[in-house]
Design a protein around this motif. Structure first.
Motif, PDB file in Angstrom:
ATOM      1  N   ALA A  23       0.835  -0.986  -0.644  1.00  0.00           N
ATOM      2  CA  ALA A  23       0.024   0.254  -0.271  1.00  0.00           C
ATOM      3  C   ALA A  23       0.692   1.475  -0.135  1.00  0.00           C
ATOM      4  N   ARG A  24       1.683   1.122   0.687  1.00  0.00           N
ATOM      5  CA  ARG A  24       2.778   2.798   0.997  1.00  0.00           C
ATOM      6  C   ARG A  24       3.475   2.995  -0.748  1.00  0.00           C
ATOM      7  N   GLU A  25       3.965   1.259  -1.210  1.00  0.00           N
ATOM      8  CA  GLU A  25       4.724   2.165  -2.791  1.00  0.00           C
ATOM      9  C   GLU A  25       3.210   2.506  -3.596  1.00  0.00           C
ATOM     10  N   ILE A  26       2.182   2.262  -3.577  1.00  0.00           N
ATOM     11  CA  ILE A  26       1.330   2.745  -4.320  1.00  0.00           C
ATOM     12  C   ILE A  26       1.201   4.189  -4.055  1.00  0.00           C
ATOM     13  N   VAL A  27       0.976   4.844  -2.822  1.00  0.00           N
ATOM     14  CA  VAL A  27       0.965   5.854  -2.329  1.00  0.00           C
ATOM     15  C   VAL A  27       2.105   6.188  -2.819  1.00  0.00           C
TER      16      VAL A  27
END
Length: 348
Positions: A23-27
């Motif tokens: 999720a953090r990589e997406i953001v």
């Protein structure tokens, strides 16, 4: 810009840590894309701003699919920050809704590919109906880009969708550029917090920024009397036609506010058996030099005064000190959340 993950398969996302990392990589990837788009803004952005700023009509916004959803958001942001806008449904447009387009309007057209069939079909009619067309697209070579008066080209962007298909990075970038347009225009128009409040009367921020004039009682809803009249004369003469307020504002010969007398004060005279005071000037028993708030003040400031001093009525005065209105706590219940208007804002 490329999104790299150790694994995006279901097997690779079995733990909470793996899912959170993904999720953090997406953001972060979408954030990186915004940095890229920011650097790509240039003269075309300034031309788009000038077209909209000089527009005597409205900004019509159209798109299809997710671009239409983005357009709805951009229209809302423009409207709430001082630039009039509306959404033109691309499908309904060719079945009569083009009638809402005025010759003075500027049309902002959203299409990442710039080749959406519905959008390409609209370009000819919009060209003849509006004053100018602005494209917001990712494709510098598209039909939309070529036919628009000004093209805001996002440039190549990789969607963060694992399949690389679902609009994600591109729609985030469109929203950001729409915000940039709206807020640059807002600053150019010197759009203030008070202006924002006028367009957001039901929102929490709007309520806090409202001026007291929007909620105060005035005209026939006020009880005003001379401070030289007796208590009995004041209450015998005043007949309320509008909403009843529990306070009488007492003025001198120049109509300046000198005191306040409430129904509670009257009840206290009876409880203390001070019947003789009823036939004495009300100035002798009124609250002298009451706390007031000035015209043009914010409702939030009035609420804070009521809460802090534990009073129920707050006179509103003009620059000369004359009563212009009255804020009654009962009018604010429902306007503000319960935790902001608590029982402590009552007569002590």
């Amino acid at each position: 810009m490329h999104l790299t993950l150790h694994s995006t398969s279901p097997e690779g996302l079995q733990t909470d840590a793996a899912r959170l990392a993904y999720a953090r990589e997406i953001v972060r990837a979408e954030g990186d894309a915004l940095h890229l788009v920011a650097e790509r803004l240039g003269d075309s952005f300034l031309k788009a701003v000038d077209l909209i700023y000089g527009c005597s009509g409205r900004v019509g916004i159209t798109g299809t699919g997710k671009s239409a959803d983005v357009g709805q958001k951009i229209a809302g942001t423009l409207n709430s920050t001082g630039t009039r806008a509306y959404v033109l449904d691309a499908t309904r447009a060719v079945h009569g809704d083009l009638g809402m387009v005025h010759p003075n309007d500027v049309i902002l057209i959203l299409s990442h590919s710039g080749e959406s069939e519905e959008i390409v079909r609209l370009l000819g009619p919009l060209r003849s109906l509006a004053t100018a067309l602005i494209a917001l697209t990712g494709n510098a070579q598209s039909t939309l880009t070529r036919q628009a008066d000004v093209a805001l080209v996002l440039g190549p962007l990789e969607e963060v969708c694992p399949l690389g298909l679902a609009p994600s990075t591109s729609t985030t970038a469109m929203i950001a550029v729409g915000d940039a347009l709206a807020f640059v225009l807002s600053r150019m128009r010197d759009f203030s917090r008070e202006d924002f409040a006028r367009y957001h009367p039901a929102g929490n921020l709007g309520r806090k920024l409202l001026k007291v004039e929007a909620v105060m009682r005035q005209g026939n809803d006020l009880r005003i009397a001379s401070d030289q009249e007796t208590v009995r004369e004041v209450f015998a003469r005043i007949r309320k036609q509008g909403r009843r307020t529990g306070a009488v504002m007492l003025v001198d010969g120049s109509r300046r506010l000198r005191g306040l007398f409430t129904d509670s004060d009257l009840a206290r005279l009876f409880e203390e058996r001070r019947d003789a005071a009823l036939d004495r000037p009300i100035a002798e028993v009124m609250t002298r030099d009451p706390i007031t708030i000035s015209l043009g003040s914010r409702v939030a400031d009035a609420v804070e005064i009521l809460r802090r001093l534990k009073i129920s009525e707050l006179p509103v005065v003009d620059p000369a000190g004359r009563p212009a209105g009255l804020i009654d706590i009962t009018d604010l219940i429902g306007l503000f959340p319960a935790d902001e208007m608590t029982a402590e804002a009552q007569v002590a």
